[in-house]
Structures are given as structure tokens and as C-alpha cells.
Motif scaffolding. Structure first.
Motif, PDB file in Angstrom:
ATOM      1  N   PHE A  76      85.708  -8.515  13.804  1.00 49.34           N
ATOM      2  CA  PHE A  76      86.674  -8.877  14.844  1.00 49.34           C
ATOM      3  C   PHE A  76      86.484 -10.329  15.240  1.00 49.34           C
ATOM      4  N   THR A  77      87.561 -10.971  15.657  1.00 46.32           N
ATOM      5  CA  THR A  77      87.465 -12.344  16.139  1.00 46.32           C
ATOM      6  C   THR A  77      87.118 -12.332  17.623  1.00 46.32           C
ATOM      7  N   ASP A  78      86.641 -13.491  18.108  1.00 47.49           N
ATOM      8  CA  ASP A  78      86.362 -13.614  19.544  1.00 47.49           C
ATOM      9  C   ASP A  78      87.601 -13.303  20.364  1.00 47.49           C
ATOM     10  N   LEU A 131      88.063  -9.682  20.659  1.00 44.85           N
ATOM     11  CA  LEU A 131      87.070  -9.033  21.520  1.00 44.85           C
ATOM     12  C   LEU A 131      87.274  -9.381  22.986  1.00 44.85           C
ATOM     13  N   TYR A 138      83.021  -0.810  19.160  1.00 49.61           N
ATOM     14  CA  TYR A 138      82.147  -0.670  20.336  1.00 49.61           C
ATOM     15  C   TYR A 138      80.959  -1.625  20.222  1.00 49.61           C
ATOM     16  N   ALA A 157      80.595  -4.301  18.376  1.00 49.94           N
ATOM     17  CA  ALA A 157      80.982  -5.710  18.410  1.00 49.94           C
ATOM     18  C   ALA A 157      81.337  -6.134  19.833  1.00 49.94           C
ATOM     19  N   ARG A 170      80.365  -4.730  22.628  1.00 53.55           N
ATOM     20  CA  ARG A 170      79.191  -4.751  23.497  1.00 53.55           C
ATOM     21  C   ARG A 170      78.371  -6.008  23.244  1.00 53.55           C
ATOM     22  N   GLY A 171      78.254  -6.371  21.941  1.00 51.22           N
ATOM     23  CA  GLY A 171      77.514  -7.588  21.626  1.00 51.22           C
ATOM     24  C   GLY A 171      78.134  -8.794  22.306  1.00 51.22           C
ATOM     25  N   ARG A 172      79.446  -8.879  22.229  1.00 50.22           N
ATOM     26  CA  ARG A 172      80.160 -10.019  22.793  1.00 50.22           C
ATOM     27  C   ARG A 172      79.997 -10.054  24.324  1.00 50.22           C
TER      28      ARG A 172
END
Lengths: 353, 290
Positions: free
Chosen positions: B207-209, B212, B265, B267, B269-271
Motif C-alpha cells: 500500500f502507498t502512504d 494508508l 491491518y 501495514a 498499524r505500522g504506519r
């Protein structure tokens, strides 16, 4: 233990179809944090479960020694997790684990037996000394009520019925004969049969009134003051009736052996109620609820001690008074109790300077 | 997609300086626990009467001693039952234990004996005064005009029903003792969804920023709930949520709902966690950086 996850980095643009480089895997910081600490959380959870409702006392010494460290570790985990993790389940788990461990670590700690000893020797007399002004005010109210009741009843004997309810009067009053009044002071045969149960009845009745005087102190202390004053009125009215027949000396000999203790207990309960009222109406620098909580605990100590005093008074009233009829002996016992309580409340549990 | 309604919470700051949140015990549970305890008190007192009177009837013990023991024991049981159990079971009575409730110190310290005494000494006044006021108003305030009697009854009612008028369900005894009654905490640690086994993830989805940044923490945690739920409705819910998210992100690619959601999820959460560390918490999808 779940394997660390490789997350595609978010730096990959949508146009680029290149797969994320497996050489630079990104494990979530929160997941790594959890993986690192989970074992200690599980250990604490097992300890908390083993402690059950009995608290830390139920744990074997080895586990007990581990408990504080594990608890602090979990609490610090919670702090960190709140800052770095968005895993709702893990946060809720940690929150509840810390809460349960907190209850084990900071639950009531002492054994009941130690608590009772400490209470009698230190807590109760200290609490009474800390509330000396309230005790003085409550005692003044009692005396004021007594003097008022005495003077008013002496001036007009009919007022006796306004101050003394029929249950308390038990057929005694301005119209009773002098002999009948004297008979009550020296229980004749028959009344002596149920001494112990009578004593216990008096004790539980008085203790209820005392506890009530404390509880209603929540209404600004006014009902407590009224209760103490009304007790004084009743006492004064009785004293007036006996005084009119020239029985004063014998009345006080009958009243004081237990009365010293009982009146002290009533004054203490009233003082506890007044302290509550003061905490509520004039909280001082504290927040009102905090002030109420702080004073409520101290007042409860006084009331619990007063219940103990009432137990002693009930024994004296129910047993001793019915068996010993000599007036000098009765006064001697009253004086002994007065000295005993004065020394106990003034000296017990005092820090040595 | 909504979370369960928030329960009443109360923060207690431990001596370590970390706030721990407790769930306030609901009024219904408190009443149920009280009734259970009262039944137990009654049972104990009745349990004492029978053998005592049997002894008295047989003449083994004098009637006086039997009555005295009974009066004393009944008083002690009634007055100190609650305090005794709350002291020896760290804030629980049998009724509270059954209902999963617990007394804690509201300022975060240990539950002290004085506090337990204070909260239980007012119990009788709180229980009996309102009952007395309701059943025999005349006795409370004899000879007073009706309006004054009504006021007295109302006041005694407030005294007894105080827990219903405040957020933390504090009764008078709790106010005096600085205590609060909470639910016994309990929660299980489930698997970390971001650490799902490789088979459960979509390997080549990213996914891109911008994608997200569509969602915030609230949505992340709703997604967590959806992924953790059990039961027959799970598959349908996952499909619906996945379709909604794909539409919102403009995501194209043939991936099954569950692997897609798990990857998303992790990705997301990481962001969000990364942003949070940098001091930019994104509460929900409506949040805008200023």
C-alpha cells in the motif's frame, strides 16, 4: 511464539511493481516489543491467578519474591505500550493484567490479627487525640443538653415527658413514688436472671445509635450534634426527677460505673459525625471529596473504637451494676474507669520523642 | 462499523505513577451482590439460632447465655460481616466475588483497614433510613407539617440512593472511605494480528502512504475487532469490510478478503504507530493535521 512478520514497506510506490525487498524486513516495533516481553507477562498472569482472592499471602516464597519485579515490569510495559502500540487486544490485556496484579500487590496487606492489635494500641487513641477539638465540642453539647434538660425539668416536671420517650422511661417519671424510683437503682430479685442477655441487648442497641450518629454526620454534622444534645436532654431530665426526691447521689452511683464509658462512646461517635460535617462543609485546602474521604477514614476508626467501648459499658451495665449495690463501690468503679480511659486515650500509641 | 459502547471507566493512578483504568461496577451488579450478601448474613444468623436453641431446650446451657450469645453474634455478624470479608479477601465479599466486583482505593493506594471500616459503618444507615422513611414517614419526623416530612423523606431517599446520582456509582460509605467498586478485571491475550503466519497474508500486496492515510486509529481497531470475531457471520463481515476498503483505497488486485485485510491491518498499524512515535497521532479518518 508467533514468528516475526515481514511487512511490505510502505515506501513502495504504486507504480513500482517490484516486490518488497526481503533483505530489509520491517517488524512492527510494537510486535517486537510484545514478543520480547510476553513471557514475563504470562508469568505474572500465572502468579496473579495462583494468588486468587487470598492475595499475595497465598503465594509460595519463591513466587512472592518474583511478584514485585514482574509487576513493575508489566506496569512499565503498559506505559510503553500506550505510547507505541495500537494493538487494542494487547493494550486491554496489559491494562487488565496490571489491574489484577495491582490488586494483589496493593490489596489489604496485613493479617487481621495484627490489624486488631495495632488498632487498639495505636490507631484508635491516636485518632481520638487528633480530633480533640471535635471531642470537646461533642462533650460540651452533651453537657449543655444535660444542663438544659435538668433545669427545664426541675422548673416544670411535666417537661420530663417531652425529653424522655416512654420506652426509655420504663414507667419511671415525676409521678413515680420515691420507692419505685429507688428500686430501679437496686435491681431486686428476678431482674438478675437475664443479666448477660440484657447486657448484650444494651450493647447492640447503643452501638447502633453510635454508628448512626456517625453516619448521619454526612449531612453537615447537624444530626450528629442533635443526637448528642438529645442524649444530654434525656439524661438531664432523669437527673432532675431523682434530684427532686433527694436521690441524686444514688442515681449517679447507679449511672456512672457504665455511664463513664457509655457517655464517652456517645461523645466520640458525635465527634466523628462532627468531623465528617466539618470535612464536608469546610474542606479547607483540599478538594471536598478528598477531604471527606480523608476525614471519613479517621472518623470510622473513632467509631469502631467507640463500639468497643460500648461493649465494655454493656458488660458493666448488665452485670456489675446489678450485682454490686454499695454506693461507695459504685463510685470507686466509675472513678477507676474514668482514669483508665483518660490515661489510655492520652498516652497509648504515643511516639516516644 | 462501531465499537461496543464504552463502559464507565475510572482511572486509578498507582504508586508507580501509571494510570490503570478500571470498569465501574454497574448499579445492578452492586444490588445483586448486596442481596446475595444479605441472604448469607440471614443464613448465618439462622444457622446460629437452631443449634443454640436446641442446646437451651435440652437444658445444656442456661437460657440467659444462649440469648446473650445470640444477640451479640447477630450484632457482630450484621455489623462486621462486610468489613471482615473485605479485609480478608482484599476488597471482596462472597456476593461481590460471585458477581465479579471489587473494592479499590480511588486514589491508588492500598485498600486500608480504615477505609473498609468507613465504607461499611454507614451501610446500616444507608439501607434502613430510606426504608424507614418510605414505610413510616411519621416516625422519622413526628408532629411536623406534611411539607417538612416530605422533605425529610426526600433527603433520606437521596442518602440511600446516592449511587444512582453520580457517575462512579459511589454510595455515602464510598465517599467517606475514598473507595470505588469496580469490575474484577479480566482479559485474555490473543495472537498479535500483525504477526500472523505467512500463509494467512497476501505476499505481494503493498500500500502507498496515501492509501494508508485514509484511515485512523479508530478504524484500525474496528478492523481488529472484525478480524478477531468468531461465529458464522465472520466470513460475510470480512467480505463486506474488504470490499469497502478496496473501494475507498481504489485498490485493484485479486486477493481473498482475509489475507487482504490482515496485510492491510499490519501495514496500517505500522504506519499509524510510526506516526504516533513522531507525535502525530491520527485518531480517526476525519482527523486532519494542522
Amino acid at each position: 511464539m508467533p514468528e516475526p512478520t515481514v511487512i511490505p514497506t510502505t515506501l513502495v510506490s504504486p507504480a513500482s511493481t517490484a516486490p518488497p525487498a526481503p533483505a530489509a524486513p520491517l517488524v512492527l516495533k510494537s510486535a517486537a516489543f510484545r514478543a520480547e516481553r510476553e513471557a514475563s507477562w504470562r508469568e505474572l498472569e500465572a502468579l496473579v491467578r495462583a494468588a486468587g482472592t487470598r492475595g499475595a499471602a497465598a503465594l509460595p516464597p519463591r513466587d512472592l519474591a518474583r511478584l514485585p519485579g514482574l509487576y513493575r515490569h508489566a506496569v512499565s510495559s503498559l506505559s510503553v505500550a500506550r505510547a507505541i502500540s495500537l494493538d487494542r487486544n494487547a493494550l486491554e490485556y496489559l491494562e487488565s493484567l496490571c489491574a489484577r496484579a495491582y490488586l494483589v500487590v496493593y490489596g489489604t496487606r496485613r493479617h487481621l490479627r495484627d490489624a486488631v492489635g495495632d488498632f487498639v494500641l495505636r490507631r484508635f487513641p491516636r485518632a481520638v487525640r487528633a480530633h480533640a477539638p471535635h471531642v470537646a465540642v461533642a462533650a460540651a453539647l452533651l453537657v449543655l443538653g444535660g444542663v438544659t434538660g435538668f433545669a427545664l425539668t426541675l422548673a416544670d416536671a411535666e417537661r420530663f415527658y417531652a425529653f424522655v420517650s416512654p420506652e426509655v422511661a420504663q414507667n419511671r417519671g415525676p409521678t413515680s413514688s420515691t420507692d419505685a424510683l429507688r428500686d430501679v437503682l437496686y435491681a431486686r430479685k428476678g431482674a438478675a436472671e437475664m443479666l448477660t442477655s440484657f447486657a448484650m441487648f444494651l450493647f447492640s442497641h447503643n452501638a447502633r445509635i453510635g454508628i448512626l450518629a456517625f453516619a448521619v454526620g454526612f449531612a453537615g454534622g447537624v444530626p450528629s450534634a442533635l443526637l448528642v444534645f438529645a442524649n444530654g436532654l434525656t439524661l438531664g431530665a432523669f437527673a432532675a426527677v431523682y434530684h427532686a426526691r433527694g436521690l441524686s447521689l444514688e442515681l449517679w452511683a447507679w449511672l456512672l460505673p457504665h455511664g463513664v464509658t457509655e457517655l464517652l462512646a456517645i461523645v466520640l461517635c458525635g465527634a466523628a459525625g462532627l468531623a465528617l460535617g466539618q470535612a464536608l462543609v469546610f474542606p479547607g485546602r483540599d478538594e471536598r471529596l478528598r477531604s471527606l474521604a480523608a476525614h471519613g477514614r479517621e472518623a470510622a476508626v473513632i467509631v469502631t473504637g467507640a463500639v468497643g467501648l460500648l461493649f465494655v459499658a454493656g458488660l458493666v451495665e448488665g452485670v456489675f451494676r446489678q450485682l454490686v449495690h454499695a454506693v461507695p463501690a459504685r463510685y470507686a468503679v466509675a472513678a477507676a474507669f474514668a482514669i483508665l480511659w483518660a490515661v489510655y486515650l492520652a498516652r497509648a500509641g504515643k511516639e516516644r520523642a | 462499523m462501531t465499537l461496543a459502547p464504552e463502559e464507565r471507566r475510572r482511572e486509578v493512578v498507582t504508586p508507580e505513577g501509571v494510570p490503570i483504568r478500571f470498569t465501574i461496577a454497574p448499579a445492578g451488579d452492586r444490588v445483586a451482590a448486596l442481596l446475595l450478601d444479605l441472604l448469607l448474613v440471614l443464613a448465618i444468623v439462622l444457622g446460629m439460632i437452631v443449634p443454640l436453641f436446641w442446646l437451651a431446650v435440652r437444658g445444656a446451657v442456661a437460657a440467659d447465655v444462649v440469648f446473650a450469645t445470640f444477640i451479640l453474634a447477630a450484632f457482630l455478624v450484621w455489623t462486621f460481616y462486610f468489613a471482615f470479608f473485605e479485609l480478608s479477601w482484599a476488597g471482596q465479599t462472597p456476593g461481590k466475588r460471585k458477581l465479579g466486583l471489587r473494592v479499590v482505593d480511588s486514589s491508588g493506594g492500598a485498600l486500608r483497614a480504615e477505609a473498609v471500616l468507613a465504607r461499611n459503618l454507614t451501610r446500616e444507615a444507608e439501607l434502613l433510613l430510606p426504608l424507614l422513611a418510605l414505610s413510616a414517614g411519621e416516625a422519622v419526623f413526628p408532629g411536623a407539617p406534611a411539607i417538612a416530612r416530605l422533605a425529610a423523606v426526600a433527603w433520606l431517599g437521596v442518602f440511600g440512593f446516592l449511587p444512582l446520582f453520580n457517575r462512579d456509582r459511589l454510595r455515602v460509605g464510598d465517599l467517606l472511605a475514598g473507595t470505588v467498586v469496580v469490575r474484577q478485571p479480566g482479559a485474555a491475550l490473543l495472537e498479535d494480528l500483525s504477526a500472523a503466519p505467512a500463509a494467512a497474508r497476501a505476499p505481494d500486496v503493498s500500500f502507498t502512504d496515501a492509501q494508508l492515510d485514509v484511515y485512523g486509529i479508530y478504524e484500525l481497531q474496528v478492523l481488529e475487532q472484525v478480524l478477531r470475531q468468531d461465529g458464522p457471520a465472520r466470513a460475510a463481515a470480512l467480505d463486506a469490510v474488504a470490499a469497502k476498503i478496496r473501494e475507498k483505497l481504489g485498490f485493484e488486485g485479486a486477493v481473498a478478503a482475509e489475507p487482504f485485510l490482515r496485510t492491510f491491518y499490519a501495514a496500517l498499524r505500522g504506519r499509524l504507530e510510526h506516526r504516533m512515535l513522531l507525535g502525530r497521532r491520527r485518531e480517526d479518518k476525519h482527523h486532519t493535521d494542522r
